[in-house]
Design an enzyme around this catalytic site. Sequence first.
Site, short mmCIF file in Angstrom:
data_model
loop_
_atom_site.label_atom_id
_atom_site.label_comp_id
_atom_site.label_asym_id
_atom_site.label_seq_id
_atom_site.Cartn_x
_atom_site.Cartn_y
_atom_site.Cartn_z
N ASP A 50 48.99 30.39 71.46
CA ASP A 50 48.53 29.07 71.75
C ASP A 50 49.39 28.21 72.67
OD1 ASP A 50 46.60 29.38 69.69
OD2 ASP A 50 47.33 27.88 68.24
N HIS A 101 41.53 26.16 73.76
CA HIS A 101 42.54 25.35 72.76
C HIS A 101 42.51 23.78 73.33
CE1 HIS A 101 45.43 25.12 69.78
NE2 HIS A 101 46.32 24.95 70.41
N HIS A 193 53.05 30.78 69.57
CA HIS A 193 53.13 29.72 70.48
C HIS A 193 54.07 30.13 71.81
CE1 HIS A 193 51.85 28.18 66.37
NE2 HIS A 193 51.10 27.22 67.08
#
Length: 229
Positions: A50, A101, A193
């Site tokens: 992400d 996202h 992440h």
Amino acid sequence: MDSTPAVLRHAVGALLKWREPAVRAVSRLIPADVLWYVDTGEPVFALTFDDGPGPETTPGLLEVLGRHAAKATFFLIGERVRAHPELVAAITAAGHEIANHLMRDERSALIPDARFRRDLAEVTELLAPYGPVKWFRPGSGVFTPRMLRSAAEQDLRAVLGTLVAANRDGPADARIAPDLAVGVRPGSIVVLHEGTPRRRGVVETTDELLGILSRRGLSAVTVSDLVTR
């Protein structure tokens, strides 16, 4: 030398081992078209990232993934796509998947419906020149029924995951792989992440995680590849 008491290490290990099956069980009780994991007996899991792309993290991740012959799905933020289009091109050129996202690093559930729809469509439009976009992940992993309806209208399906790394944006991020690996099993969706300078540790995490799981016979694939198993 690890000074953690053996009993505590055992308890933590047991908790981590059962975290992934617990998420699978809970997800089956939620009446929503959200992908959390895939039932498969094949030795594969989906690796996802992400918050990218970012020059401090994405190139290192691509190098590590290439070295391990692993594939991943990158859930990209629109503002960072605009800032670093060359990194998006590098991701897809290496055979990885891109996904939506939304536009900013924020909690999607707090965005007004009109802006959510607009941002979702805008990010898909930004990504479309680089490859097909089928998936989205809400910011902070929280979704509402109206978000899912809006996404479905744009032919996007929500993807969450069974294991989310406890990234804390610091050096300790480079030391979480062994704990994370405990819970990975065939069909898992792992969430890491990247995208900011303080998340450089995700490169080392990914390298170590892939090494551990490879020794267990597990390979990393994209979300789209996982759902075809």
